[in-house]
Design an enzyme around this catalytic site. Structure first.
Site, mmCIF file in Angstrom:
data_model
loop_
_atom_site.group_PDB
_atom_site.id
_atom_site.type_symbol
_atom_site.label_atom_id
_atom_site.label_comp_id
_atom_site.label_asym_id
_atom_site.label_seq_id
_atom_site.Cartn_x
_atom_site.Cartn_y
_atom_site.Cartn_z
ATOM 1 N N ILE A 1 37.092 14.896 -8.584
ATOM 2 C CA ILE A 1 36.358 13.281 -7.846
ATOM 3 C C ILE A 1 37.054 14.050 -6.197
ATOM 4 O O ILE A 1 37.865 14.047 -5.751
ATOM 5 C CB ILE A 1 37.181 12.873 -7.768
ATOM 6 N N GLU B 1 39.041 3.756 -12.409
ATOM 7 C CA GLU B 1 40.673 4.995 -12.493
ATOM 8 C C GLU B 1 41.891 4.405 -12.644
ATOM 9 O O GLU B 1 43.024 4.668 -12.477
ATOM 10 C CB GLU B 1 40.012 5.317 -11.446
ATOM 11 N N THR C 1 42.396 16.373 -6.891
ATOM 12 C CA THR C 1 43.147 17.252 -8.813
ATOM 13 C C THR C 1 42.030 18.207 -9.383
ATOM 14 O O THR C 1 40.973 17.735 -9.343
ATOM 15 C CB THR C 1 43.215 15.581 -9.651
#
Length: 381
Positions: free
Chosen positions: A130, A248, A165
């Protein structure tokens, strides 16, 4: 916004029935998985394990059956991921595709994008990252500066993302870019599907205190995308990304990251804790139960089609505090010193999570940004 958003709700029986199947799968596949590996929680990266989960129908399970999903409810997915996270299973490879990218493509993507990406996600074969935060922007997404400029039938990307990440392991990124000028801080943004193998994309891993590489910097230097690579409507990126963040920020991954340490702490304390140990472990358990119920309440709202951004921010903020306090309390409650090598399981897990815990309040939104959202929801700003 109201505290009533956290009304008590139960997991439906049909969803709860999955729990035994997942536990049996974990007993078979993680029998020799050591506590230190479990301490990585949802950051543990194992593509083979992800493919095994996918073969059971537990990756992309909320996606429609026509793409390889199971049309599962949010509560069915909750049961599966709660068991995986509580066991410290290595779910990082497929995590973002399952949690965010697949649903985002399903909701806003074109039919071509759905047909290309969703079946591969459900097979556990395509991994996503993301692209939101940027240097100088942090969690304040309204201040991003990376740009997408339209030239004929192409989009040209330039800029930088940070704290991304798994970018060094992912196949694709869903990135937020400024695509036009706007008088509003929240206007003029669009989301794009980016093949990370394209010319002009550079990924640089960032080592954390443990020597692990989870976060990354990602640079875009005149990266060419086609007109088909935009997700949703041009200029609607802010609306799309805020809906994505509600998912999220609200799941059990926001309060289970230190579960491996809580388990080893209970093991070393044993069946006869002293008064302080009993009090503090009991307090942690009560907070864990409360956070779980708050998370389930948000899941109920998501199932009803709501956008519970305020409630999700509460779960993320309180969950991060909880996760970060466990290593501190573990040092207080026993005389076992943390060690990076050669110690018992508890000492190894304690050392690992002492170094990892500072990042828990960075990922998914910093504490300052989350509390700003909470204050706004309460009418305080």
């Amino acid at each position: 916004m109201s505290i009533e958003q956290f009304n008590y709700c139960e997991i439906p029986a049909a969803a709860e029935a999955l729990r035994g199947q997942v536990r049996e799968f974990l007993r078979e596949n993680l029998a020799d998985f050591p506590p230190l590996a479990r301490a990585d929680s949802w950051m543990g990266f194992d593509p083979e394990f992800s493919r095994k989960l996918a073969a059971r129908g537990w990756v992309g399970m909320a996606l429609p059956k026509q793409y390889g999903g199971a049309d599962a409810t949010p509560f069915e997915r909750y049961v599966v991921i709660e068991e995986l996270l509580a066991a410290g299973a290595p779910v990082s490879a497929h995590w973002f595709a399952d949690r965010q990218s697949g649903p985002q493509i399903l909701t806003y993507g074109s039919q071509q994008q759905r047909d290309f990406h969703l079946p591969a996600i459900c097979r556990g074969e395509r991994f996503f990252c993301i692209g939101m935060s940027e240097p100088g922007s942090g969690s304040d997404l309204a201040s991003i500066k990376s740009r997408a400029v339209k030239q004929g039938d192409k989009w040209i990307l330039n800029g930088q993302k940070v704290w991304t990440t798994n970018a060094h392991r992912a196949h694709y990124m869903i990135g937020l870019f400024r695509s036009s000028d706007s008088d509003s801080r929240h206007g003029g943004m669009s989301q794009f599907l980016i093949d990370l193998r394209l010319p002009g994309v550079t990924v640089r891993p960032i080592k954390d205190l443990t020597g692990s590489e989870h976060f990354n910097e990602v640079f875009f230097d005149n990266v060419e995308l086609t007109a088909d690579d935009i997700i949703g409507a041009e200029g609607q990126g802010w609306h799309q990304v805020t809906a994505e963040l509600a998912v999220e920020r609200s799941g059990p991954e926001r309060f289970l990251s230190s579960m491996a340490l809580l388990k080893t702490l209970i093991d070393v304390v044993g069946a006869a804790p002293d008064k302080l140990q009993a009090k503090e472990i009991g307090r942690l358990t009560a907070r864990l139960v409360t956070l779980r119920q708050m998370s389930l309440a948000v899941t109920q709202q998501l199932q009803e089609g709501q956008n519970p951004a305020w409630a999700a921010s509460c779960v993320k903020d309180l969950g991060s505090v909880f996760e970060q306090e466990i290593p501190e309390l573990a040092q207080l409650l026993t005389d076992i010193a943390p060690t990076a090598q050669g110690g018992c399981d508890h000492a190894l897990v304690l050392a690992h999570l002492m170094q990892q815990a500072p990042s828990f309040s960075l990922r998914g939104g910093t504490r300052e940004i989350l509390r700003g959202i909470i204050a706004k929801g309460l009418g305080l700003r």
